[in-house]
Each structure stands twice: as structure tokens, then as C-alpha cells.
Design a protein around this motif. Structure first.
Motif, mmCIF file in Angstrom:
data_model
loop_
_atom_site.group_PDB
_atom_site.id
_atom_site.type_symbol
_atom_site.label_atom_id
_atom_site.label_comp_id
_atom_site.label_asym_id
_atom_site.label_seq_id
_atom_site.Cartn_x
_atom_site.Cartn_y
_atom_site.Cartn_z
ATOM 1 N N MET A 44 -84.012 90.805 -35.352
ATOM 2 C CA MET A 44 -84.175 89.556 -34.089
ATOM 3 C C MET A 44 -84.977 90.383 -33.151
ATOM 4 S SD MET A 44 -80.821 87.839 -35.051
ATOM 5 C CE MET A 44 -81.170 86.903 -33.847
ATOM 6 N N ARG A 45 -85.142 91.134 -33.275
ATOM 7 C CA ARG A 45 -86.228 92.150 -32.424
ATOM 8 C C ARG A 45 -87.839 92.136 -32.970
ATOM 9 N NH1 ARG A 45 -83.707 96.904 -32.079
ATOM 10 N NH2 ARG A 45 -82.288 96.387 -30.452
ATOM 11 N N LYS A 46 -88.058 91.528 -33.990
ATOM 12 C CA LYS A 46 -88.834 91.735 -34.504
ATOM 13 C C LYS A 46 -89.762 89.775 -34.736
ATOM 14 C CE LYS A 46 -91.620 94.282 -38.782
ATOM 15 N NZ LYS A 46 -91.037 94.307 -39.483
ATOM 16 N N VAL A 47 -89.052 89.093 -35.108
ATOM 17 C CA VAL A 47 -89.504 87.681 -35.566
ATOM 18 C C VAL A 47 -89.608 87.176 -34.029
ATOM 19 C CG1 VAL A 47 -88.519 85.465 -36.370
ATOM 20 C CG2 VAL A 47 -87.693 87.853 -37.713
ATOM 21 N N PRO A 48 -91.091 86.524 -34.257
ATOM 22 C CA PRO A 48 -91.132 85.684 -33.518
ATOM 23 C C PRO A 48 -90.686 84.381 -33.115
ATOM 24 C CG PRO A 48 -92.655 85.614 -35.157
ATOM 25 C CD PRO A 48 -91.767 85.964 -35.621
ATOM 26 N N ARG A 49 -89.892 83.702 -32.653
ATOM 27 C CA ARG A 49 -88.260 82.594 -32.478
ATOM 28 C C ARG A 49 -89.825 81.371 -31.426
ATOM 29 N NH1 ARG A 49 -83.312 81.755 -32.096
ATOM 30 N NH2 ARG A 49 -82.969 79.966 -30.719
ATOM 31 N N HIS A 50 -90.533 82.049 -31.051
ATOM 32 C CA HIS A 50 -91.340 81.883 -30.095
ATOM 33 C C HIS A 50 -92.542 80.578 -30.685
ATOM 34 C CE1 HIS A 50 -93.456 85.237 -29.821
ATOM 35 N NE2 HIS A 50 -94.872 84.533 -29.223
ATOM 36 N N LEU A 51 -92.724 81.286 -32.312
ATOM 37 C CA LEU A 51 -93.747 80.450 -33.023
ATOM 38 C C LEU A 51 -93.456 79.729 -34.236
ATOM 39 C CD1 LEU A 51 -96.569 84.078 -33.460
ATOM 40 C CD2 LEU A 51 -96.564 81.785 -31.753
ATOM 41 N N LEU A 52 -92.257 79.641 -33.758
ATOM 42 C CA LEU A 52 -91.701 79.233 -34.668
ATOM 43 C C LEU A 52 -90.689 77.565 -34.293
ATOM 44 C CD1 LEU A 52 -89.735 81.594 -37.383
ATOM 45 C CD2 LEU A 52 -91.277 79.938 -37.800
ATOM 46 N N ASP A 133 -95.807 77.895 -40.856
ATOM 47 C CA ASP A 133 -95.236 78.149 -40.191
ATOM 48 C C ASP A 133 -94.730 79.550 -40.891
ATOM 49 O OD1 ASP A 133 -95.951 76.377 -38.256
ATOM 50 O OD2 ASP A 133 -93.951 76.099 -37.450
ATOM 51 N N LEU A 134 -94.432 79.887 -42.043
ATOM 52 C CA LEU A 134 -93.415 80.648 -42.202
ATOM 53 C C LEU A 134 -94.285 81.639 -43.060
ATOM 54 C CD1 LEU A 134 -89.956 79.484 -44.049
ATOM 55 C CD2 LEU A 134 -90.453 81.725 -41.456
ATOM 56 N N LYS A 135 -95.479 80.587 -43.146
ATOM 57 C CA LYS A 135 -96.300 81.880 -44.852
ATOM 58 C C LYS A 135 -98.033 81.974 -43.913
ATOM 59 C CE LYS A 135 -100.390 80.424 -48.026
ATOM 60 N NZ LYS A 135 -101.043 79.420 -48.104
ATOM 61 N N GLU A 136 -97.348 81.208 -42.549
ATOM 62 C CA GLU A 136 -99.092 81.956 -41.488
ATOM 63 C C GLU A 136 -98.794 82.901 -40.484
ATOM 64 O OE1 GLU A 136 -100.582 79.426 -37.397
ATOM 65 O OE2 GLU A 136 -100.888 78.566 -39.174
ATOM 66 N N LEU A 137 -97.335 83.134 -40.776
ATOM 67 C CA LEU A 137 -96.579 84.079 -40.144
ATOM 68 C C LEU A 137 -96.198 85.637 -41.881
ATOM 69 C CD1 LEU A 137 -94.182 83.185 -37.688
ATOM 70 C CD2 LEU A 137 -95.614 84.225 -37.209
ATOM 71 N N GLY A 138 -96.596 85.311 -42.636
ATOM 72 C CA GLY A 138 -96.528 86.002 -43.716
ATOM 73 C C GLY A 138 -95.460 86.666 -44.447
ATOM 74 N N TYR A 139 -94.831 85.994 -44.308
ATOM 75 C CA TYR A 139 -93.641 85.989 -45.121
ATOM 76 C C TYR A 139 -93.499 85.260 -46.397
ATOM 77 C CZ TYR A 139 -91.137 86.914 -40.320
ATOM 78 O OH TYR A 139 -90.961 87.858 -39.179
ATOM 79 N N GLU A 140 -93.671 86.312 -47.228
ATOM 80 C CA GLU A 140 -94.344 86.165 -48.790
ATOM 81 C C GLU A 140 -93.132 85.777 -49.016
ATOM 82 O OE1 GLU A 140 -96.891 88.238 -50.040
ATOM 83 O OE2 GLU A 140 -99.079 87.264 -49.022
ATOM 84 N N ASN A 141 -91.409 86.185 -49.054
ATOM 85 C CA ASN A 141 -90.760 86.727 -49.420
ATOM 86 C C ASN A 141 -89.847 85.054 -49.576
ATOM 87 O OD1 ASN A 141 -90.224 87.596 -47.054
ATOM 88 N ND2 ASN A 141 -88.804 88.770 -48.119
ATOM 89 N N VAL A 142 -90.006 84.265 -49.140
ATOM 90 C CA VAL A 142 -89.321 82.741 -48.485
ATOM 91 C C VAL A 142 -90.433 81.794 -49.809
ATOM 92 C CG1 VAL A 142 -89.027 81.841 -46.761
ATOM 93 C CG2 VAL A 142 -89.216 83.737 -46.393
#
Ligand code: SAH
Length: 228
Positions: A44-52, A133-142
Motif C-alpha cells: 500500500m506504500r507502493k500502489v498509486p491510488r491517486h492514479l486509479l 488503468d491496471l495495464k497502464e500501471l504495468g500490472y500484468e498478473n491481473v
């Protein structure tokens, strides 16, 4: 040249500002209130909540409260996301199902912690936005699916854990069936428009054990008209 310099500096300043707010959120809202699991705090220190969250909510992204995400839906306050995530005991080799993709924030937090995340959203506009949005942030395992989460996502079952982020009146039977032996599900259950109980549901030797964790308030679990 001057404009480019100005843009770079203001971009850096913005990024820094959000990072600072995020770190403060983890310390003040999560760690101080008893979230202990280091990996969850780290994620949670890492995930950019403001971009979602929607652009209009960007400045509120790290506040201690739920936020509107469009289509009459809301994203939970960070503490509830942390509490639910901690309850499933996330491990690097796990496959997790989420019902209620919404903004994609909870899915992103899970993606930092487990191997595979499958998430189902009933409102197609939200599902599509979260997917891109998840793709743009690079989350490929979702993987995101648009559909009625009451049915779970049978194709990838069984799941080590299931997180439900909208409140049904009862635990959906297909979700119980898709939970692995020894698996954990965290789900708010209760009547529409009232406070719900956050339940931890465990499958132990084929038996279902339910433990009440706290009182919460989630948006209702809706059903698609063609669903049974
Ligand atoms: N987990 C989300 C917040 C979800 S809000 C996040 O991190 O942003 C609850 C979401 O559940 C809403 O987007 C709502 O549309 C969705 N939802 C409600 N009923 C559903 C159902 N039957 N199947 C799938 N999604 C559902």
C-alpha cells in the motif's frame, strides 16, 4: 525550453507530493490502527491510488475515507482495503479472486502481493476503465472480467482466497464452491442499505467456518437481470 523545465519540475513536485501523502497514509491510518502484515503495508506504500481514482478525486486519494469512483459506486477507505487484504494472508504463490473491481485499486494491491489476480465487475464502464488503468500501471498478473460476480469466475477456480468488495445479503454459493480447501474468503454480508458484518469464511476439511470481523458499510451487491 523554459516551458519544458517548468513541466518537468511540476511533474516531479506532483509525484513527490502524492508519494509523501501515501507514506503518511500507511503510517497514520494503517500501522497506527493495527495493520501489522509488513507485505501489506509495503504494497500500500507502493500502489498509486491517486492514479486509479477519478481525476476529480486525485487530491483526496490518500484521505481516511471512501471516495466516489463514478456510476454511483465508491472505493473503500485505505484502512478497510488493508484490513481485508491482511485477512486473506496473502502469499506470493496465491491465486486470488476479487468480486467488485471498481477502480482497480484493491486488485492492484493484491497484484503486488500474490501470483495471479482475477477480478469481476458488473458495471462495464468501471471494468473497462480499471482494465486499461491496471495495464497502464504495468500490472500484468491481473485479469478483469465484466459480469455478475455472484457466479465467481469458474474457469480459473479453485482460488486460495476470495475478496468481495460489495455486500450481498448472503455468501454466494458459487463463491463457496470456488474456494480452495484451506482457503479464506473475506466478504461484507448484510441487508441492503444497512451496516454489514465483515465475515471471514474459511473452508476447513470441506466445512465452512464463518467468523465475524467487524462492522462495515459497502455498496450493495447487484445482480444482472439475466442471472439466476
Ligand atoms: N474493490 C473496488 C471497490 C469496489 S466498490 C476498488 O478497489 O475500487 C464495489 C464494486 O462492486 C462496484 O464497482 C460495483 O459495481 C461492484 N459490484 C456490485 N455488485 C457486483 C456483482 N454482482 N458482480 C461484480 N461486481 C459487482
Amino acid at each position: 525550453m523554459y516551458i519544458l523545465w517548468f513541466l518537468c519540475v511540476s511533474f516531479w513536485f506532483q509525484t513527490d507530493r502524492f508519494e509523501e501523502a501515501r507514506h503518511k497514509m500507511v503510517t497514520d491510518q494503517l500501522a497506527k490502527r493495527g495493520i501489522k502484515e509488513k507485505s501489506v503495508l509495503e504494497a500500500m506504500r507502493k500502489v498509486p491510488r491517486h492514479l486509479l481514482v477519478p481525476e476529480s478525486q486525485k487530491d483526496n486519494a490518500y484521505l481516511d475515507r471512501p471516495l466516489p469512483i463514478g456510476q454511483g459506486q465508491t472505493i473503500s477507505q485505505p484502512y478497510i482495503v488493508a484490513l481485508m487484504t491482511e485477512q486473506i494472508h496473502p502469499e506470493k504463490d496465491m491465486k486470488v479472486l476479487e468480486i467488485g473491481t471498481g477502480s482497480g485499486y484493491q486488485a492492484a494491491v493484491l497484484a503486488e502481493l500474490v501470483k495471479e489476480v482475477y477480478t469481476v465487475e458488473i458495471v462495464s464502464e468501471l471494468g473497462k476503465k480499471a482494465k486499461s488503468d491496471l495495464k497502464e500501471l504495468g500490472y500484468e498478473n491481473v485479469s478483469v472480467k465484466i459480469g455478475d460476480g455472484y457466479q465467481g469466475w469458474a474457469e480459473h477456480a479453485p482460488y486460495d482466497a476470495i475478496i468481495v468488495t460489495a455486500a450481498p445479503e448472503e455468501v454466494p454459493k458459487p463463491l463457496l464452491d470456488q474456494l480452495k480447501e484451506g482457503g479464506r474468503m473475506i466478504i461484507p454480508v448484510g441487508p441492503v442499505g444497512q451496516t454489514q458484518e465483515l465475515l471471514l469464511v474459511e473452508k476447513i476439511d470441506g466445512e465452512i467456518k464463518k467468523t465475524k470481523k467487524s462492522l462495515v458499510r459497502f455498496v450493495p451487491f447487484t445482480r444482472s437481470p439475466q442471472a439466476d
